[in-house]
Every structure is written in C-alpha cells, then in structure tokens.
Design a protein around this motif. Sequence first.
Motif, PDB file in Angstrom:
ATOM      1  N   TYR A  65      24.001 -31.787  -1.666  1.00 58.94           N
ATOM      2  CA  TYR A  65      24.016 -30.528  -2.487  1.00 58.94           C
ATOM      3  C   TYR A  65      24.806 -29.543  -1.478  1.00 58.94           C
ATOM      4  CZ  TYR A  65      20.633 -33.157  -4.723  1.00 58.94           C
ATOM      5  OH  TYR A  65      19.888 -34.142  -5.317  1.00 58.94           O
ATOM      6  N   ILE A  88      24.631 -29.729   2.307  1.00 52.75           N
ATOM      7  CA  ILE A  88      23.537 -30.421   2.630  1.00 52.75           C
ATOM      8  C   ILE A  88      23.569 -31.779   2.457  1.00 52.75           C
ATOM      9  CG2 ILE A  88      20.814 -30.769   2.525  1.00 52.75           C
ATOM     10  CD1 ILE A  88      20.931 -28.006   1.301  1.00 52.75           C
ATOM     11  N   VAL A 113      22.303 -35.454   1.797  1.00 51.65           N
ATOM     12  CA  VAL A 113      21.125 -35.968   1.609  1.00 51.65           C
ATOM     13  C   VAL A 113      21.308 -37.558   1.683  1.00 51.65           C
ATOM     14  CG1 VAL A 113      19.120 -36.420  -0.029  1.00 51.65           C
ATOM     15  CG2 VAL A 113      20.130 -34.235   0.229  1.00 51.65           C
ATOM     16  N   PRO A 145       9.441 -42.103   1.486  1.00 49.85           N
ATOM     17  CA  PRO A 145       8.618 -41.036   1.480  1.00 49.85           C
ATOM     18  C   PRO A 145       9.192 -39.862   0.627  1.00 49.85           C
ATOM     19  CG  PRO A 145       9.574 -41.365   3.763  1.00 49.85           C
ATOM     20  CD  PRO A 145       9.827 -42.528   2.653  1.00 49.85           C
ATOM     21  N   GLY A 194      11.111 -36.701  -0.316  1.00 48.17           N
ATOM     22  CA  GLY A 194      12.407 -35.975   0.265  1.00 48.17           C
ATOM     23  C   GLY A 194      13.350 -36.993   1.036  1.00 48.17           C
ATOM     24  N   ALA A 195      13.218 -38.187   0.750  1.00 49.29           N
ATOM     25  CA  ALA A 195      14.058 -39.361   1.199  1.00 49.29           C
ATOM     26  C   ALA A 195      15.659 -39.264   0.824  1.00 49.29           C
ATOM     27  CB  ALA A 195      13.249 -40.638   1.287  1.00 49.29           C
ATOM     28  N   GLY A 196      15.450 -39.073  -0.386  1.00 43.20           N
ATOM     29  CA  GLY A 196      16.716 -39.054  -1.036  1.00 43.20           C
ATOM     30  C   GLY A 196      16.815 -39.905  -2.398  1.00 43.20           C
ATOM     31  N   SER A 209      15.536 -39.445  -5.688  1.00 38.20           N
ATOM     32  CA  SER A 209      16.018 -39.001  -6.807  1.00 38.20           C
ATOM     33  C   SER A 209      17.525 -38.523  -6.754  1.00 38.20           C
ATOM     34  CB  SER A 209      15.168 -37.681  -7.340  1.00 38.20           C
ATOM     35  OG  SER A 209      14.041 -37.945  -7.329  1.00 38.20           O
ATOM     36  N   THR A 210      17.954 -38.240  -5.650  1.00 37.77           N
ATOM     37  CA  THR A 210      19.404 -37.988  -5.482  1.00 37.77           C
ATOM     38  C   THR A 210      20.210 -39.196  -5.874  1.00 37.77           C
ATOM     39  OG1 THR A 210      18.667 -36.194  -3.835  1.00 37.77           O
ATOM     40  CG2 THR A 210      21.135 -37.002  -3.747  1.00 37.77           C
ATOM     41  N   LYS A 262      20.479 -39.699  -9.395  1.00 38.39           N
ATOM     42  CA  LYS A 262      21.391 -38.678  -9.799  1.00 38.39           C
ATOM     43  C   LYS A 262      23.023 -39.209  -9.791  1.00 38.39           C
ATOM     44  CE  LYS A 262      18.718 -34.603  -8.949  1.00 38.39           C
ATOM     45  NZ  LYS A 262      18.623 -33.449  -8.086  1.00 38.39           N
TER      46      LYS A 262
HETATM   47  P1  ATP Z   1      10.286 -37.364  -4.009  1.00 38.91           P
HETATM   48  O1  ATP Z   1       9.677 -38.377  -3.696  1.00 38.91           O
HETATM   49  O2  ATP Z   1       9.620 -36.144  -3.324  1.00 38.91           O
HETATM   50  O3  ATP Z   1      10.850 -36.980  -5.324  1.00 38.91           O
HETATM   51  P2  ATP Z   1      13.062 -37.903  -3.248  1.00 38.91           P
HETATM   52  O4  ATP Z   1      13.073 -38.975  -2.234  1.00 38.91           O
HETATM   53  O5  ATP Z   1      13.440 -38.238  -4.598  1.00 38.91           O
HETATM   54  O6  ATP Z   1      11.675 -37.282  -3.019  1.00 38.91           O
HETATM   55  P3  ATP Z   1      14.975 -36.197  -3.422  1.00 38.91           P
HETATM   56  O7  ATP Z   1      14.465 -35.209  -4.726  1.00 38.91           O
HETATM   57  O8  ATP Z   1      16.349 -36.880  -3.640  1.00 38.91           O
HETATM   58  O9  ATP Z   1      13.896 -36.711  -2.730  1.00 38.91           O
HETATM   59  O10 ATP Z   1      15.660 -34.916  -2.210  1.00 38.91           O
HETATM   60  C1  ATP Z   1      16.139 -35.233  -1.010  1.00 38.91           C
HETATM   61  C2  ATP Z   1      16.378 -34.061  -0.301  1.00 38.91           C
HETATM   62  O11 ATP Z   1      17.426 -33.117  -1.205  1.00 38.91           O
HETATM   63  C3  ATP Z   1      15.244 -32.838  -0.219  1.00 38.91           C
HETATM   64  O12 ATP Z   1      15.358 -32.436   0.974  1.00 38.91           O
HETATM   65  C4  ATP Z   1      15.628 -32.003  -1.385  1.00 38.91           C
HETATM   66  O13 ATP Z   1      14.883 -30.848  -0.708  1.00 38.91           O
HETATM   67  C5  ATP Z   1      16.877 -31.900  -1.425  1.00 38.91           C
HETATM   68  N1  ATP Z   1      17.353 -31.461  -2.748  1.00 38.91           N
HETATM   69  C6  ATP Z   1      16.926 -32.195  -3.973  1.00 38.91           C
HETATM   70  N2  ATP Z   1      17.554 -31.567  -4.821  1.00 38.91           N
HETATM   71  C7  ATP Z   1      18.316 -30.450  -4.347  1.00 38.91           C
HETATM   72  C8  ATP Z   1      19.295 -29.431  -5.032  1.00 38.91           C
HETATM   73  N3  ATP Z   1      19.570 -29.285  -6.163  1.00 38.91           N
HETATM   74  N4  ATP Z   1      19.702 -28.528  -4.012  1.00 38.91           N
HETATM   75  C9  ATP Z   1      19.677 -28.389  -2.637  1.00 38.91           C
HETATM   76  N5  ATP Z   1      18.793 -29.515  -2.169  1.00 38.91           N
HETATM   77  C10 ATP Z   1      18.171 -30.282  -2.961  1.00 38.91           C
END
Ligand code: ATP
Length: 216
Positions: free
Chosen positions: A11, A14, A16, A35, A37-39, A41-42, A45
């Motif tokens: 993003y 940043i 990820v 865990p 914040g690992a990424g 959901s990213t 996407k």
């Molecule tokens: P969770 O299990 O908590 O859902 P995750 O593994 O799905 O976590 P993500 O949601 O992909 O993790 O987030 C990874 C990193 O990207 C996190 O540090 C989060 O703060 C950051 N992040 C997510 N969405 C955005 C955004 N729209 N803008 C900036 N940073 C973001």
Amino acid sequence: MIDLTDVHAGYGRIEVLRGVSLNVPRGTVTALLGPNGAGKSTLVKVLSGQLRATSGHVHLGGVHVNDASADDLARAGLCTIPEGRAIFPNLTVAENLRLMRGDPEVVYSRFPKLRVRHRQLAGSMSGGEQQMLAFSRALITDPAVLVIDELSMGLAPVIVAELYEVVRELASSGVTMLIVEQFAETASSVADDVVVMAHGSIASGDLASVYFGGTS
Ligand code: ATP
C-alpha cells in the motif's frame, strides 16, 4: 491453476508481500495460515485483482491477473469471498442470491436452511448462516477458482464442518481453492496442502516455529 511467482505488493510505500511464490493445482485445496498482519488478506486482494502486484507474476487459469479486467477474471471463473463476507444485509436471502444471476435451487438443495430462510433479511441471520449465504453466492456462479478469506472465522465447529464438506465436494468436481484459515488443525484436516505466510512471504519450516517463534 493458481500460480504466483515472486509477488511483491503493498500500500503506497509500505511493502506487505515480499516475494510470494505459490502454486495451487487444479481441483485441490490449499489452506493459507499465518499470524495477524502477515499479509494473507493482501494476497487475497492481489488474487482478486483488487490490488495490483508491484512485481512478480500472478496467474489464474492462464489469465495474467495484473493485466486482467474484472470481466476477464470473471470469465476465467474466479470468485472471491472476502473477509467480512460481502453479503447485502438489508436484502433477503433470496435477493442476495438473485443478484448473482444463477439458479438458487443449486444452493437451496445444498443448504436447506437457506431455503427455509429465503425471505429473511440476510443481516438478521446468525454468523454461520451469513457465511453459508456468502459461500452460496459464490457457488451459484459455478466458479473454477475460489479464494476465501477466513472461511471459519467466528463460526461454530458444526457449521465449519458443513462448509468444509462442500469445499471437498467442490474440489472433487475440479474447483481450485485457496482458503485463508485461522486454525492449523482445521486446515490440515481439509486441505491438500497447508502453507504458512509470515512477514509477507510463504514461510518454510514447520508450523510451530512460525507460530511460537523460531528461525523462519
Ligand atoms: P489478519 O489475520 O489480521 O487479517 P493478514 O495476514 O490478513 O492479517 P493483511 O490484512 O494482509 O494481513 O495486512 C498486512 C499488513 O498490511 C498489515 O500490517 C496491515 O496493517 C497492512 N495493511 C492492510 N491493508 C492496508 C491498507 N489499506 N493500507 C495500508 N496498510 C494496510
């Protein structure tokens, strides 16, 4: 079928995803653990075309996701169930299904509870029923590739078992699935392959070292 090579994404400034490589063969289920914040959901996407990879290759059934339009992805049979379920809470169950332009009968015969509740507002159903509806909205499109973020989040084990039974049926009919899962035990009981994401890439090593500290 799902093929990622050295994918980077984030993003703004940043970063990820830091070099994700992953292959999910046709008709198999891969569970993605990791865990907060690992990424995870990213990555979902990026696979759904919502976020562009800054580098690397993302292929879904031969379609290069970075160059694809939403229509291209739909034609390739991609369907995503995002975290938080993407249903319309102020519409009824039947209306939620009708919006997907498919035959609701397919869904009602699999999930009879939804037939009983077809006139109920989706937002007034239990979490499990709402997830069943979100899942059904995907099923109705007859997907080739299904990507699900947090399928079992907050659901009773009996509902999770019911949903995963459908996951196995879909896989045996050739659907390819990547499912973000919180629980290692649930994931390993249903998936052909379990991978763990940590710090924006797929971790090597065992699950315990990723979750409880270690070198990976
Ligand atoms: P969770 O299990 O908590 O859902 P995750 O593994 O799905 O976590 P993500 O949601 O992909 O993790 O987030 C990874 C990193 O990207 C996190 O540090 C989060 O703060 C950051 N992040 C997510 N969405 C955005 C955004 N729209 N803008 C900036 N940073 C973001």
